[in-house]
Design a protein around this motif. Sequence first.
Motif, short mmCIF file in Angstrom:
data_model
loop_
_atom_site.label_atom_id
_atom_site.label_comp_id
_atom_site.label_asym_id
_atom_site.label_seq_id
_atom_site.Cartn_x
_atom_site.Cartn_y
_atom_site.Cartn_z
N SER A 18 -5.62 -8.41 12.46
CA SER A 18 -4.28 -8.49 13.02
C SER A 18 -4.10 -7.37 14.06
O SER A 18 -4.64 -6.28 13.91
CB SER A 18 -3.26 -8.34 11.91
N CYS A 21 -2.72 -4.22 12.50
CA CYS A 21 -3.71 -3.40 11.80
C CYS A 21 -4.56 -2.60 12.78
O CYS A 21 -4.94 -1.47 12.51
CB CYS A 21 -4.59 -4.26 10.92
N HIS A 25 -0.90 -0.07 11.68
CA HIS A 25 0.27 -0.48 10.89
C HIS A 25 -0.17 -1.52 9.86
O HIS A 25 0.00 -2.71 10.04
CB HIS A 25 1.36 -1.06 11.79
N HIS A 26 -0.74 -1.03 8.76
CA HIS A 26 -1.26 -1.92 7.72
C HIS A 26 -0.14 -2.35 6.78
O HIS A 26 0.92 -1.73 6.72
CB HIS A 26 -2.36 -1.22 6.92
N LYS A 27 -0.39 -3.40 6.03
CA LYS A 27 0.55 -3.90 5.03
C LYS A 27 -0.09 -3.66 3.67
O LYS A 27 -0.79 -4.51 3.13
CB LYS A 27 0.81 -5.39 5.26
N TRP A 28 0.12 -2.45 3.10
CA TRP A 28 -0.56 -2.03 1.89
C TRP A 28 0.05 -2.68 0.66
O TRP A 28 1.25 -2.81 0.53
CB TRP A 28 -0.48 -0.52 1.73
N LYS A 29 -0.82 -3.09 -0.26
CA LYS A 29 -0.41 -3.65 -1.54
C LYS A 29 -1.34 -3.06 -2.60
O LYS A 29 -2.53 -2.90 -2.38
CB LYS A 29 -0.53 -5.17 -1.52
N CYS A 49 -5.04 -3.66 2.25
CA CYS A 49 -4.19 -4.27 3.28
C CYS A 49 -4.24 -5.79 3.13
O CYS A 49 -5.32 -6.37 3.00
CB CYS A 49 -4.66 -3.86 4.67
N GLU A 50 -3.07 -6.41 3.13
CA GLU A 50 -3.00 -7.86 2.95
C GLU A 50 -3.55 -8.62 4.16
O GLU A 50 -4.03 -9.72 4.03
CB GLU A 50 -1.56 -8.30 2.70
N ARG A 51 -3.47 -8.02 5.33
CA ARG A 51 -3.90 -8.71 6.55
C ARG A 51 -5.39 -8.56 6.83
O ARG A 51 -6.07 -9.54 7.11
CB ARG A 51 -3.12 -8.19 7.75
#
Length: 60
Positions: A18, A21, A25-29, A49-51
């Motif tokens: 992405s 990313c 700018h990661h989408k951490w889970k 990271c979800e992406r």
Amino acid sequence: MGEVVKFGPRKRKPTAQSSLCREGHHKWKVEKNSQFDVKQGRLVTVYRCERCGKRKTTAQ
């Protein structure tokens, strides 16, 4: 007169990562399957990271 060439809309290639990313700018889970580090003997939180799938860890 020459041949007329038609130009259509560009088709984007699918990217492996992405653009968010790539800029950091990661989408951490939280990953819940591994929470304990045997060598250090303490709890470790693993984030994914979800992406893009990149992993990071933090120890408490």
